[in-house]
Design an enzyme around this catalytic site. Structure first.
Site, short mmCIF file in Angstrom:
data_model
loop_
_atom_site.label_atom_id
_atom_site.label_comp_id
_atom_site.label_asym_id
_atom_site.label_seq_id
_atom_site.Cartn_x
_atom_site.Cartn_y
_atom_site.Cartn_z
CB SER A 93 -11.31 -0.77 -4.33
OG SER A 93 -11.46 0.38 -3.39
CD GLU A 136 0.67 7.35 -13.42
OE1 GLU A 136 1.60 8.08 -14.10
OE2 GLU A 136 0.31 7.39 -12.27
N GLY A 196 -9.72 5.66 -11.24
CA GLY A 196 -11.09 5.60 -11.52
C GLY A 196 -12.14 4.94 -10.60
CD GLU A 197 -16.42 3.54 -7.68
OE1 GLU A 197 -15.93 3.83 -6.80
OE2 GLU A 197 -16.84 2.34 -7.75
CB SER A 248 -13.04 3.65 -0.11
OG SER A 248 -12.15 3.06 -1.26
CG LEU A 249 -16.11 3.41 6.07
CD1 LEU A 249 -17.45 3.34 5.64
CD2 LEU A 249 -16.08 2.22 7.30
CG ASN A 250 -11.77 6.64 2.96
OD1 ASN A 250 -10.78 5.87 3.43
ND2 ASN A 250 -11.73 6.89 1.70
CB CYS A 255 -8.74 11.06 -4.11
SG CYS A 255 -8.19 9.95 -5.66
CB CYS A 290 -12.04 9.16 -10.45
SG CYS A 290 -13.48 8.39 -9.55
CG ASN A 312 0.40 8.15 0.27
OD1 ASN A 312 1.46 8.27 0.72
ND2 ASN A 312 -0.38 6.98 -0.16
CB CYS A 325 -12.79 11.17 -2.92
SG CYS A 325 -13.76 10.03 -3.26
CB CYS A 367 -2.50 -1.34 -8.04
SG CYS A 367 -3.65 -0.03 -7.73
CB CYS A 404 -3.81 4.76 -2.43
SG CYS A 404 -3.33 3.20 -1.91
#
Ligand code: SAH
Ligand code: SF4
Length: 350
Positions: free
Chosen positions: A197, A99, A165-166, A219-221, A127, A120, A295, A124, A113, A338
């Site tokens: 990212s 997508e 994906g990473e 992406s810290l989070n 996600c 991936c 989300n 995480c 995007c 996201c």
């Protein structure tokens, strides 16, 4: 009796950077400078049929038809959100799907995007893409084609590698795709119009910084290793201290920053103590912070914080002179947000 025809493997020219295309032409005894000419047909003009490339000799066009092709994508499905966000679903040659999301921003500008992998591998816990694991890397042409196809719907001003994906787990193909997107004979996107990212794959991050000069988002989070280990297993390999050191060492232009994405999850990473730790982590890093309210999605136990909590978190960062933007979540009614890419489709198929 079975008859086997020896069909030479055709090369998709969208997999080739200008250098690769030049080498390809040299390899078949053609003039190297034709590479730019061919790219100008394929990218700015969107022409994928060699017969229509009228400034190439008939002989070269025939040679190209015999050895190569130019893939051209049409989405299998487009979902349009009430806020104008468009989510494209593309089916790949092997039947997999990815997508791409086109997001209208202020003043008629559009951000695209794009995805870099089917699934991936980084796992995480918050996600949905991660929940499916990695199926495969996207090829260079599969990354570039997302842009080619979306451009048919109108101009794109920024490209963010924040889909499925990473990106740094598919480093070579991402770098080549960026070269094509930025090439003068390609789409001529300036380096500051592209943002990649990462979840924090450190050796790849350093290599990426040496190879291309685009914007980096991390992406810290989380603000402690204990929490980040749980949210992002990559942290067990490259903990916060190493991540922040790598960010301090990352090559940046004078007015360039690293964007830190911080998903706010209720009672997990949204306290004022977190905001304080975030300020210390970012010490001497040229940083901007994107705050993304989590989300919520089916099957997840994480929750979005109260708006007041989000505001308090943001205000604290601002009071410490950290540029902190609350990123509006777009396209929620079509699950274009996201980390939600692909999930819905898989669900309806299973
Ligand atoms: N793999 C890369 C790029 C794609 S993920 C990376 O992780 O940076 C894009 C962004 O979506 C990441 O910042 C990720 O933290 C965020 N994201 C994933 N799931 C989310 C969710 N449920 N809510 C909000 N953001 C999410
Ligand atoms: Fe992969 Fe990024 Fe999702 Fe983590 S947040 S699983 S790295 S896509």
């Amino acid at each position: 009796m079975k008859v086997f025809l020896l069909v030479p493997q055709l090369i998709d020219l969208k997999n080739l950077t200008k250098n690769d295309l030049t080498d390809f032409l040299a390899g078949i005894g053609k003039e190297r400078f034709r590479a730019g000419q061919i790219m100008r047909w394929i990218y700015p003009r969107g022409v994928c049929d060699f017969a229509a490339m009228t400034d190439l000799s008939k002989e070269l066009r025939n040679e190209l038809v015999a050895r190569a092709f130019v893939s051209d994508w049409t989405p299998e499905h487009v979902a349009v959100s009430s806020d104008g966000t468009r989510k494209y679903l593309f089916r790949l040659a092997d039947g997999e799907t990815i997508e791409t999301v086109r997001i209208p921003m202020l003043e008629g500008r559009n951000t695209l995007c794009i995805s870099t992998q089917v699934g991936c591998a980084m796992q995480c816990s918050f996600c949905l893409t991660g929940a499916f694991g990695l199926t495969r890397n996207l090829e260079v042409g599969e990354i570039v084609n997302q842009v080619c196809a979306a451009l048919k719907d109108g101009p794109i001003h920024n490209i963010v590698f924040m889909g499925m994906g990473e990106p740094l787990h598919n480093l070579d193909n991402v770098v080549k795709a960026i070269e094509i997107l930025g090439a003068v004979d390609g789409f001529a996107f300036g380096p500051r119009k592209i943002t990649v990212s990462t979840s924090g794959l450190l050796p790849e991050m350093a290599e990426f910084g040496r190879r291309v000069k685009v914007n980096l988002a991390v992406s810290l989070n989380a603000t402690t290793d204990t929490i980040r280990d749980v949210l992002m297993p990559v942290n067990r390999r490259y903990p916060l201290k190493e991540l922040m050191a790598a960010c301090r060492a990352y090559p940046l232009q004078p007015r360039q920053y690293i964007t830190f994405e911080y998903i706010l999850i209720r009672d997990v990473n949204d306290s004022l103590a977190d905001a304080k730790r975030l300020v210390s982590l970012l010490h001497e890093v040229k940083a901007k912070v994107n705050l993304i309210p989590y989300n919520e999605h089916e099957g997840s136990t994480f929750r979005t914080p109260d708006p007041a909590q989000i505001e308090a978190f943001q205000l604290y960062l601002l009071s410490r002179d950290i540029v902190a933007v609350r990123r509006a979540s777009k396209g929620q009614d079509i699950s274009a947000a996201c980390g939600q890419l692909k999930a819905k489709l898989e669900k309806t198929q299973s």
